[in-house]
Every structure is written in C-alpha cells, then in structure tokens.
Scaffold this motif. Sequence first.
Motif, PDB file in Angstrom:
ATOM      1  N   PHE A   1     -60.643  73.871  -3.775  1.00 29.19           N
ATOM      2  CA  PHE A   1     -61.608  73.753  -4.888  1.00 29.19           C
ATOM      3  C   PHE A   1     -62.690  74.843  -4.878  1.00 29.19           C
ATOM      4  CE2 PHE A   1     -60.692  69.153  -3.711  1.00 29.19           C
ATOM      5  CZ  PHE A   1     -59.653  69.008  -4.607  1.00 29.19           C
TER       6      PHE A   1
ATOM      7  N   GLU B   1     -68.392  62.541  -4.280  1.00 21.54           N
ATOM      8  CA  GLU B   1     -67.905  62.265  -2.922  1.00 21.54           C
ATOM      9  C   GLU B   1     -69.030  62.346  -1.886  1.00 21.54           C
ATOM     10  OE1 GLU B   1     -64.357  64.729  -2.506  1.00 21.54           O
ATOM     11  OE2 GLU B   1     -63.148  62.980  -3.049  1.00 21.54           O
TER      12      GLU B   1
ATOM     13  N   PHE C   1     -60.573  64.801   5.836  1.00 16.40           N
ATOM     14  CA  PHE C   1     -61.442  65.094   4.722  1.00 16.40           C
ATOM     15  C   PHE C   1     -62.697  64.299   5.052  1.00 16.40           C
ATOM     16  CE2 PHE C   1     -63.779  64.353   0.968  1.00 16.40           C
ATOM     17  CZ  PHE C   1     -63.788  65.590   0.381  1.00 16.40           C
TER      18      PHE C   1
ATOM     19  N   ASN D   1     -50.382  69.402   0.177  1.00 18.54           N
ATOM     20  CA  ASN D   1     -50.572  68.040   0.705  1.00 18.54           C
ATOM     21  C   ASN D   1     -50.045  66.961  -0.233  1.00 18.54           C
ATOM     22  OD1 ASN D   1     -52.621  68.782  -1.030  1.00 18.54           O
ATOM     23  ND2 ASN D   1     -54.269  67.833   0.137  1.00 18.54           N
TER      24      ASN D   1
ATOM     25  N   HIS E   1     -68.561  59.924   0.878  1.00 16.98           N
ATOM     26  CA  HIS E   1     -67.267  59.859   1.571  1.00 16.98           C
ATOM     27  C   HIS E   1     -67.491  60.240   3.033  1.00 16.98           C
ATOM     28  CE1 HIS E   1     -63.185  60.713   2.818  1.00 16.98           C
ATOM     29  NE2 HIS E   1     -62.742  60.198   1.686  1.00 16.98           N
TER      30      HIS E   1
ATOM     31  N   ASP F   1     -51.816  63.259   3.081  1.00 17.34           N
ATOM     32  CA  ASP F   1     -53.175  62.736   3.211  1.00 17.34           C
ATOM     33  C   ASP F   1     -53.119  61.228   3.452  1.00 17.34           C
ATOM     34  OD1 ASP F   1     -53.763  65.305   2.623  1.00 17.34           O
ATOM     35  OD2 ASP F   1     -54.408  64.920   0.557  1.00 17.34           O
TER      36      ASP F   1
ATOM     37  N   ASN G   1     -53.926  71.402  -4.350  1.00 22.11           N
ATOM     38  CA  ASN G   1     -54.311  70.171  -3.673  1.00 22.11           C
ATOM     39  C   ASN G   1     -53.701  68.986  -4.402  1.00 22.11           C
ATOM     40  OD1 ASN G   1     -56.105  69.159  -1.441  1.00 22.11           O
ATOM     41  ND2 ASN G   1     -56.795  67.854  -3.115  1.00 22.11           N
ATOM     42  N   GLU G   2     -53.059  68.124  -3.653  1.00 24.39           N
ATOM     43  CA  GLU G   2     -52.504  66.880  -4.195  1.00 24.39           C
ATOM     44  C   GLU G   2     -51.939  67.064  -5.598  1.00 24.39           C
ATOM     45  OE1 GLU G   2     -55.400  63.755  -3.549  1.00 24.39           O
ATOM     46  OE2 GLU G   2     -54.708  63.568  -1.488  1.00 24.39           O
TER      47      GLU G   2
ATOM     48  N   ARG H   1     -60.478  67.175 -11.728  1.00 23.74           N
ATOM     49  CA  ARG H   1     -59.621  68.095 -10.949  1.00 23.74           C
ATOM     50  C   ARG H   1     -58.167  67.616 -11.048  1.00 23.74           C
ATOM     51  NH1 ARG H   1     -60.408  65.907  -4.680  1.00 23.74           N
ATOM     52  NH2 ARG H   1     -59.862  63.764  -5.193  1.00 23.74           N
TER      53      ARG H   1
ATOM     54  N   GLU I   1     -55.034  65.294   5.795  1.00 21.95           N
ATOM     55  CA  GLU I   1     -56.342  64.665   5.562  1.00 21.95           C
ATOM     56  C   GLU I   1     -56.315  63.247   6.111  1.00 21.95           C
ATOM     57  OE1 GLU I   1     -57.761  64.536   1.525  1.00 21.95           O
ATOM     58  OE2 GLU I   1     -57.109  66.583   1.124  1.00 21.95           O
TER      59      GLU I   1
ATOM     60  N   TRP J   1     -63.577  55.536  -2.158  1.00 23.17           N
ATOM     61  CA  TRP J   1     -62.859  55.210  -3.401  1.00 23.17           C
ATOM     62  C   TRP J   1     -62.010  53.955  -3.296  1.00 23.17           C
ATOM     63  CZ3 TRP J   1     -57.887  55.213  -1.848  1.00 23.17           C
ATOM     64  CH2 TRP J   1     -57.533  56.060  -0.792  1.00 23.17           C
TER      65      TRP J   1
ATOM     66  N   VAL K   1     -63.968  55.860   3.534  1.00 23.95           N
ATOM     67  CA  VAL K   1     -63.760  56.641   2.315  1.00 23.95           C
ATOM     68  C   VAL K   1     -64.744  56.104   1.272  1.00 23.95           C
ATOM     69  CG1 VAL K   1     -61.355  57.136   2.825  1.00 23.95           C
ATOM     70  CG2 VAL K   1     -61.924  55.153   1.428  1.00 23.95           C
TER      71      VAL K   1
ATOM     72  N   TYR L   1     -54.895  57.713   4.113  1.00 22.93           N
ATOM     73  CA  TYR L   1     -56.123  56.915   4.007  1.00 22.93           C
ATOM     74  C   TYR L   1     -55.828  55.417   4.002  1.00 22.93           C
ATOM     75  CZ  TYR L   1     -58.371  61.308   2.744  1.00 22.93           C
ATOM     76  OH  TYR L   1     -58.845  62.592   2.751  1.00 22.93           O
TER      77      TYR L   1
HETATM   78  C1  GAL Z   1     -57.959  63.316  -1.204  1.00 15.77           C
HETATM   79  C2  GAL Z   1     -58.323  64.683  -1.747  1.00 15.77           C
HETATM   80  C3  GAL Z   1     -59.630  65.174  -1.138  1.00 15.77           C
HETATM   81  C4  GAL Z   1     -60.676  64.092  -1.174  1.00 15.77           C
HETATM   82  C5  GAL Z   1     -60.133  62.874  -0.481  1.00 15.77           C
HETATM   83  C6  GAL Z   1     -61.097  61.715  -0.427  1.00 15.77           C
HETATM   84  O1  GAL Z   1     -57.070  62.644  -2.028  1.00 15.77           O
HETATM   85  O2  GAL Z   1     -57.322  65.616  -1.461  1.00 15.77           O
HETATM   86  O3  GAL Z   1     -60.053  66.313  -1.826  1.00 15.77           O
HETATM   87  O4  GAL Z   1     -61.011  63.817  -2.487  1.00 15.77           O
HETATM   88  O5  GAL Z   1     -59.006  62.428  -1.161  1.00 15.77           O
HETATM   89  O6  GAL Z   1     -60.558  60.635   0.269  1.00 15.77           O
END
Ligand code: GAL
Length: 678
Positions: free
Chosen positions: A51, A363, A353, A253, A366, A276, A155-156, A117, A315, A323, A321, A278
């Motif tokens: 980014f 974020e 991340f 990723n 985060h 990634d 990214n993603e 994004r 990540e 979210w 996190v 989470y």
């Molecule tokens: C991922 C993303 C990161 C960040 C992260 C937060 O999905 O690639 O840029 O946003 O989530 O958990």
Amino acid sequence: MEKKILFPQVSGFLHGGDYNPDQWLDRPDILEEDIRLMKKAGINSATLGVFSWAACEPTEGNFCFDWLEEIVERLYQNGIYTVLSTPSGARPAWLDAAYPEAMRVDARGLRDHHGNRHNHCMTSPKFREKVAAIDRELARRLGSHPGVILYHISNELSGECFCPLCAERFRKYLADKFDHDIEKLNKAWWTAFWSHHYNSFDQIEPPYANGEGSVLGLLLEWRRFTTWNMTDFLKFEKETLLGITPDMPVTTNFMRLFGGLDYRKMAPELDVISWDNYPAFHNDSESFADTMSETAFQHAVMRSMKRDKPFMMMESAPGLVNWQAVNKVKRPGVHRLACLHAIACGSDTVQYFQWRKGRGSCEQFHGAVVDHLGTDDTRVFREVAQVGEMLKAIAPVAGTCVNSQAALLFDWDNRWAIGDVRALADDTKKYEDTCLDFYRAFLKLGVDMDIVGSDEDLSRYGVVVAPMLYMLQPGTASNLKTFVERGGQLLATYLTGYVDSDQLCWLGGFPGDGLAGLFGVISEEIDSYYPSDRNGVRLFDGSVWEVRDYAEILRVKDAEVLGVYTGEFYQGTPALTCKSFGRGKAYYAAARSSASEMTPLFEKMLKEADIPVKKLPENVEYHVRSAGEEVYEFYLNCSEQPVVVSDIFGTEVQTGEELCGTLALPGYGGAVVRKTAV
Ligand code: GAL
C-alpha cells in the motif's frame, strides 16, 4: 527427500511482518527505534511497500524511492531482510481521478467511488499501465538490493468487476474456451431451458445481480473467468518485475479458503505459497482446540498447493485484530503456540500484520508488535521476542516438510457448483464444513492430511477421502480408479459424481463417469432432512452412526454392505458399502454422519494402508515434519490445562532434554521432538 530452504540468505525461519515506515516518515526517531526494537524481538525480515503507492509515486510519473531504498539498506545493515511488495493493493487518489476505469463496477452495474483497497478493475488497460510503470521502477531501484529476498505481489487479490471492459473480456474468454462455436456453449450450458439460447457470444453478459442467475454453466464460468483474469493480472505483475530482475522469487498472500478465487489455479505462478492467518481465538462458538484444528486445516490447504516445500505464514496478529465480531486479546502463551502451530503445519515463516500500530484510520487499533505505548515493555512485545528465541532454537527444522500419507480432496469448482445447485437443503449443504470435519477426525488420529484437488497425482497417498465430490472433472474418475487399483483406500460420500465440469448431470446413474463401477453402487435418490430429522446407520458390529441432513438411497451392484439404515421407508437398505477394486478398496458412505463417529472406519482404512495412528490425549495436536533422516514431531497442547503425553522418545529441540517416555506440556504449551533413530 532433501530439505527445501526457502531463503538461503536467512538461517532458519523468517520472523517479521508488514512494516509501514511511510506512515512515519516525519518521525526519524521512531524509524531509528524500530531497528533497535526489531533486533530485540529477534526479527529478521520486514515486508515493505504494501500500500505504499502514494509515497512512491505521489503524482503521476513522479517516482520517489529514496525513502524506501534508505530503509531497505538500513534494515539490511542490521541483519533484517526485505520482502518487497508491489504497491498495487490500493490506488492513489490521482490515479482514480485521472482514470476512473480503474475503479470497479459492482454486480448492480454501479461504479465504485475512490477509496478503500483491493478493489481495482483487473482488466483496465490504464490501471495495468500504471501498475507496470511503478513495478518497473520498484524493480529497477530495489530489486537487486542484497537485502531483498522476495517479491510479494499486490495484497490479498480478491473480488470481481462487472464493468464493460470485464464483460467484453469475459465474452472473449468464453469464445476462446468454446472454440468460437456458440453452439458448443449452448450445449454445455443447456440453454434450450427457458429459451436461454444464445445466437452469438456478443449476447452474453456477466451474471449481474439483476441479470442471469439460472444458467448454472454461466455462473460457474464467471467464477472461472474471475480466477483466470486475476491470475492473468498476477502474471502480468510478475512478468513486469522479472523482466528487470529475473531471479527473484515471487509470492502473493492468499486468504484462508477464500471462496472468490480458485487459488490452485494461481499457485503455479508463485514460487512459494503464502497466506494470512487470523484465527478467532477464544470465541464462544467452539473450543480453543477446534479453532486450532480449523487453522491446521487452512494451513494444510496452503501447504498442499506446493507439497514439497514449506509455505509462508505471511500475516498473523501478534496481539488482537480489529475486524472480528469480538476482538479478544490472545491469552498468555497463545501467541507462541499459534506460531509453533504454523511451523508444525509446514510454514517456514512467522510474519505479522503489523510491526507498529498506526495512529489513525481504520486499522489504528489492530494489534502490532509495537503498541501506541511505543516500548518493548508490553506483554505482546515480550511474547513476540520469545517467539524470536524459539524460532532460533528450532532453526534446524526449517526446510523440512510435512510428508502426508493421507489426503482429502477439495475442489473450488465443486464448491461453487454445490453452492449454486438448486436442490438439497438451503442451509445444510456445508461442503467446506464437511471437509473440515473429516480433516479433524484424521488429525485426532495423528494424521495431518494434505488437501488436494481431484486431478492431482494421488500416488503418494495410502488413504484418500473425497467428501461430496458432486462435480467430476475430466480425468477425476480415472484418477480415483488408478488410486484404488494400485492399493489405495478411498472413501467417497453421498453426492458423489452428479455433474460434469459444465454442471451437466451424468446420465446412466450416479456416481457418473464410470465411478458406479468403482464403488459398485448407484445412488437412486437423495433425501434431504430438516434440521431436526434423524436417521441412523447400523454397522455389523452393532454400533450405530447418527445420520443427519442427507441420505442417499442406494442400489448395490457388486459391493459389500457394511451398514444399513435404521429408519425411514428405506430402513434396512445399504448406507455404507465397500468394494475391493484392484489391490485397494473403495468405500461409499451414502449418508451424512459426523466424522468422529466414523473414526473406526478411518482407523481400519489407515491400518490397511499401513499408516500409523497416534494415541493422543484430548486437545493435543500432533504434526510431523521431516527430510531424509531428520524427523521432528510437534506436540501442541490446545487447552489451558497442563497435559502429559506418553510414549515419547527423542530430544526436545528447544531445551535439549532427552525424553524417555513422557512429555509434560503446560497449558498452551508446545514441544518439538527430534526423533531418535531406532
Ligand atoms: C489482512 C490485510 C492486511 C491487514 C490485515 C488486518 O487481510 O492483508 O493489510 O488489513 O488483514 O488483519
């Protein structure tokens, strides 16, 4: 098999994560402090440039890489390597203002405004032109720096676009696929239905929200096209970079079992798979151990896309996190356990991340290694530093692989087709959950299955489970037959072999394409149950598996009946069968039962395939990595209660302790045991 070292520059595992110095360019003191803190936390890599488009090209054509170059160099001087990302994950405002075609159009035909994004039109020539321009500059300026070890593309990657450019590209994709013969497409999509016949490719539209939704072939091809177009974009970025620095390895990723793209089609473009991770630890809908085994399943999906080398956990959250529905902090010890878990499942990296929490935007809260407090004196920082120590101690494991002898078949096409089919019951199709359920039951036996596509070479496996293989691709049936013929143990379930790769039903009996001959059964009807409906399968040892959701009524041709229904008008008819075929066996489970109840069947199959099972205490996960003579066993305590594991012999790699029988693990503890050759 030899060790496969991902990054020869780094000894052992990569430990690092997303680093956004571009958010702190006015604070050189903080950037200086970052280096000190990274060293203290045992960090040896940083992912830069994700980014960073606006910082690298603040206005069109005006490239500014000095700041980035300076940071890459400073990190390198301090023993920290760079994973260099292309900035194409988010577009700067100037780009959208000048070239609105870069902004996506949604399924209702509405174009996005600037913002957010991961939301570009992947077809747009202008967008691609601008991406190529910055990627070329990036590769020129930084691609040959000795500190840069990997390109991370965008990214993603995700999402679909319904703009006129994408619609046109879709039509072209279809014309190529169907040899420019519209009648081939009409046949494959069964368009005589409801007068949906097309006279030419020009008449085809993407499946708009207020457009075509009944031609299943169209829905499926749109998803295939979205994957194809995204892969084309990935290739385009890759080729742009490699045009300047041909030897740099490349990744992008992935996100768990993401539904929007068939990752397996993208994987061949990558040198290493990364994803990634989470998990929603400590949630109130499942046990901690279930969150862990669900994560193990996701790791296995990633690992299996390149089975003979480690993957990257690109990540993960060092803390919480921001979210998830509830953003709970990881309990003490869980961070170390989760990192060891990734390694146990085949990752050679622990990346986060993010390195440092930003001050603003969405974020800001985060989790990060460095909090707004700004010091190393936090629980999260200390736990990250402990992981740094742990990774150094277990460095010899890097480069080994998980060499599974059992596999589960999972296909994206099949998943999409099951999702689209208008049949069964709306809420209980649960293809992904069913795969996870089988994976978990095997994991409890100490068998960490690979998750592979139905067209992949199965010769390395002794046991294969193929849940709900509704769609048979060309070649799938013969792949399965060869597997069994050569001595494999195969289990298929209800809903096998109903349609071909265009979603056309097989004629002459399910499972189609000759698979009825492999299993010795034909499925004549499938009964869908209401959530409270139950049935049972009585096995010949008298035990009964509970049946819910789906039950097929079978016609057995030449298979042994191992279990029969206990209820309904089809009581007493076959529900579980087995047919010997060549040197192996083909089992067919006609109804949905929980995989944990089916475990005795799995034990039998594993035994026949000579695959050892492991007696494990409740909530302990077991994984193995190996290369040549080196064998490392991982024992992970997925609960807060201490546990003792028995029958363990070898050397605990972190402590050097010789284990002669038992291993005591504290709550959330984990150990790596190097096996002693016997
Ligand atoms: C991922 C993303 C990161 C960040 C992260 C937060 O999905 O690639 O840029 O946003 O989530 O958990």
